[in-house]
Design an enzyme around this catalytic site. Structure first.
Site, PDB file in Angstrom:
ATOM      1  N   ASP A  57      66.140  14.740   2.879  1.00 45.51           N
ATOM      2  CA  ASP A  57      67.305  14.563   3.743  1.00 45.51           C
ATOM      3  C   ASP A  57      67.661  13.086   3.756  1.00 45.51           C
ATOM      4  OD1 ASP A  57      69.291  14.759   5.646  1.00 45.51           O
ATOM      5  OD2 ASP A  57      67.923  14.916   7.331  1.00 45.51           O
ATOM      6  N   SER A  58      68.043  12.598   2.588  1.00 43.56           N
ATOM      7  CA  SER A  58      68.350  11.172   2.475  1.00 43.56           C
ATOM      8  C   SER A  58      69.856  10.952   2.471  1.00 43.56           C
ATOM      9  CB  SER A  58      67.747  10.617   1.175  1.00 43.56           C
ATOM     10  OG  SER A  58      68.399  11.175   0.060  1.00 43.56           O
ATOM     11  N   ASP A  62      73.268   9.081   0.728  1.00 40.92           N
ATOM     12  CA  ASP A  62      73.717   9.066  -0.664  1.00 40.92           C
ATOM     13  C   ASP A  62      72.822   8.150  -1.490  1.00 40.92           C
ATOM     14  OD1 ASP A  62      75.742  10.822  -0.023  1.00 40.92           O
ATOM     15  OD2 ASP A  62      77.270   9.268   0.194  1.00 40.92           O
TER      16      ASP A  62
END
Length: 169
Positions: free
Chosen positions: A158-159, A161
């Site tokens: 869940d990073s 961009d």
């Protein structure tokens, strides 16, 4: 006059997302990125930005969090050990902790400022931090994964961009 935020991104050619800013709640640069939170004068409510890119809003955060968490967990026959890379706002963590079969959740977030903003400005999202199954590792997600080969049943990235601190992910 009115103040507006507009996200213009080369990934979405020919379009932009604009929201009227009712009040800027937080605006600081961390060691890793520019973190901003504002209250919009729209149904989107509170908005979290990282380096000028919308990460979550009050209105639609659940659509993203639910999909990124539940699909991989339901795809695994017994997801007991889960790693979340990023996710400092706590939304994916909240959704992972809804699964009783999960015995261990490690969240690896590089930026403590994101965690602090999530807890303060998105209290409905950041509800699972005190779950006894949860442990926090503040550091680089790519390096952490390399040090924990074959430990986790499910890894959720869940990073932001893939620029700045998220480039290696």
């Amino acid at each position: 006059g009115k103040q507006w935020f507009s996200e213009v991104n080369e990934q979405w050619k020919g379009q932009a997302m604009s929201l009227e800013v009712k009040e800027m709640l937080f605006d600081k640069k961390s060691e890793y990125q520019h973190v901003q939170v504002f209250e919009s004068n729209s149904p989107f409510g509170t908005v979290l930005l990282l380096d000028g890119v919308i990460q979550i809003t009050d209105l639609d955060e659940c659509a993203y969090q639910e999909m990124i968490a539940h699909l991989p967990l339901f795809s695994h026959e017994n997801p007991e050990r889960v790693l979340i890379i990023g996710g400092g706002d706590g939304g994916v963590l909240r959704e992972v902790c809804r699964h009783a079969c999960v015995k261990e959740v490690v969240i690896c977030e590089i930026d403590k400022m994101v965690i602090e903003c999530g807890a303060k400005y998105f209290p409905r999202v950041a509800t699972a931090w005190k779950d006894p199954r949860v442990s926090l590792h503040c550091g680089d997600g790519a390096a952490f994964v390399k040090s924990k080969k074959n430990h986790f049943d499910v890894i959720i990235c869940d990073s932001s961009d893939p620029v700045g601190p998220a480039t290696s992910l």
